[in-house]
Design a protein around this motif. Structure first.
Motif, PDB file in Angstrom:
ATOM      1  N   SER A  59       0.832  -1.208   0.000  1.00  0.00           N
ATOM      2  CA  SER A  59       0.000   0.000   0.000  1.00  0.00           C
ATOM      3  C   SER A  59       0.867   1.258   0.000  1.00  0.00           C
ATOM      4  CB  SER A  59      -0.903   0.011   1.228  1.00  0.00           C
ATOM      5  OG  SER A  59      -0.127   0.243   2.394  1.00  0.00           O
ATOM      6  N   LEU A  60       0.247   2.352  -0.381  1.00  0.00           N
ATOM      7  CA  LEU A  60       0.934   3.644  -0.347  1.00  0.00           C
ATOM      8  C   LEU A  60       1.378   3.972   1.076  1.00  0.00           C
ATOM      9  CD1 LEU A  60       1.844   6.177  -1.860  1.00  0.00           C
ATOM     10  CD2 LEU A  60      -0.422   7.129  -1.470  1.00  0.00           C
ATOM     11  N   LYS A  61       0.541   3.674   2.073  1.00  0.00           N
ATOM     12  CA  LYS A  61       0.906   3.951   3.475  1.00  0.00           C
ATOM     13  C   LYS A  61       2.122   3.139   3.913  1.00  0.00           C
ATOM     14  CE  LYS A  61      -3.434   5.582   5.233  1.00  0.00           C
ATOM     15  NZ  LYS A  61      -4.086   5.908   6.456  1.00  0.00           N
ATOM     16  N   LEU A  68      10.215   6.534   3.855  1.00  0.00           N
ATOM     17  CA  LEU A  68      10.510   7.814   4.505  1.00  0.00           C
ATOM     18  C   LEU A  68      11.061   7.664   5.924  1.00  0.00           C
ATOM     19  CD1 LEU A  68       7.391   9.862   3.361  1.00  0.00           C
ATOM     20  CD2 LEU A  68       9.685   9.816   2.343  1.00  0.00           C
ATOM     21  N   ARG A  69      10.567   6.670   6.670  1.00  0.00           N
ATOM     22  CA  ARG A  69      10.926   6.557   8.091  1.00  0.00           C
ATOM     23  C   ARG A  69      11.526   5.214   8.490  1.00  0.00           C
ATOM     24  NH1 ARG A  69       6.281   8.889   7.236  1.00  0.00           N
ATOM     25  NH2 ARG A  69       4.979   7.107   7.707  1.00  0.00           N
ATOM     26  N   ALA A  70      11.604   4.273   7.557  1.00  0.00           N
ATOM     27  CA  ALA A  70      12.089   2.921   7.866  1.00  0.00           C
ATOM     28  C   ALA A  70      11.274   2.311   9.006  1.00  0.00           C
ATOM     29  CB  ALA A  70      13.578   2.909   8.188  1.00  0.00           C
ATOM     30  N   SER A  71       9.971   2.595   9.002  1.00  0.00           N
ATOM     31  CA  SER A  71       9.072   2.071  10.035  1.00  0.00           C
ATOM     32  C   SER A  71       7.897   1.373   9.344  1.00  0.00           C
ATOM     33  CB  SER A  71       8.571   3.214  10.918  1.00  0.00           C
ATOM     34  OG  SER A  71       7.783   4.120  10.169  1.00  0.00           O
ATOM     35  N   TYR A  72       6.910   1.025  10.117  1.00  0.00           N
ATOM     36  CA  TYR A  72       5.703   0.400   9.575  1.00  0.00           C
ATOM     37  C   TYR A  72       4.496   1.245   9.958  1.00  0.00           C
ATOM     38  CZ  TYR A  72       8.599  -3.672   8.751  1.00  0.00           C
ATOM     39  OH  TYR A  72       9.573  -4.517   8.309  1.00  0.00           O
ATOM     40  N   ASP A  97       4.418   6.877  -7.741  1.00  0.00           N
ATOM     41  CA  ASP A  97       4.710   6.103  -8.948  1.00  0.00           C
ATOM     42  C   ASP A  97       5.079   4.667  -8.591  1.00  0.00           C
ATOM     43  OD1 ASP A  97       4.330   8.356 -10.550  1.00  0.00           O
ATOM     44  OD2 ASP A  97       6.447   8.884 -10.541  1.00  0.00           O
ATOM     45  N   LEU A  98       5.869   4.498  -7.553  1.00  0.00           N
ATOM     46  CA  LEU A  98       6.250   3.167  -7.097  1.00  0.00           C
ATOM     47  C   LEU A  98       5.018   2.382  -6.678  1.00  0.00           C
ATOM     48  CD1 LEU A  98       8.543   1.208  -6.487  1.00  0.00           C
ATOM     49  CD2 LEU A  98       8.789   2.300  -4.252  1.00  0.00           C
ATOM     50  N   ALA A  99       4.095   3.042  -5.965  1.00  0.00           N
ATOM     51  CA  ALA A  99       2.854   2.389  -5.552  1.00  0.00           C
ATOM     52  C   ALA A  99       2.025   1.973  -6.757  1.00  0.00           C
ATOM     53  CB  ALA A  99       2.041   3.320  -4.646  1.00  0.00           C
TER      54      ALA A  99
END
Length: 103
Positions: A59-61, A68-72, A97-99
């Protein structure tokens, strides 16, 4: 004259195809993926890579959180319990674009 036309026509068609890719988020996303992601993820996003898991359908999220944050995102259960992926700020403007490519 015909020989020149035969050589020029494929070149013009190729240029037209490249110009169209510039307007296509899926094509741009594929280029981002192949350039930035395949060192760890498989070149086929449906398959696990040497370090990173398969990412098709992300997903985009999830992409925003990872890139951006190396988190989930809240409530997301990771496929692997590792913290190897660093933030990739240079990809920030290309996440949509990647999404589109990974959909």
């Amino acid at each position: 004259m015909r020989a020149k036309t035969t050589l020029i026509l494929p070149f013009v068609l190729l240029l037209g195809a490249c110009a169209q890719d510039g307007n296509d988020p899926v094509a741009r996303g594929k280029q981002v993926y192949l350039t930035e992601c395949t060192a760890c993820h498989n070149s086929d996003p449906t398959k696990d890579g040497p370090v990173g898991p398969a990412v098709k359908g992300s997903s985009l999220k999830l992409l925003e959180a990872r890139i951006l944050r190396a988190s989930y995102p809240p409530g997301y259960s990771p496929k692997r319990n590792t913290a190897l992926m660093p933030p990739l700020p240079k990809v920030a403007t290309k996440i949509s674009d990647l999404a589109a490519f990974l959909r």
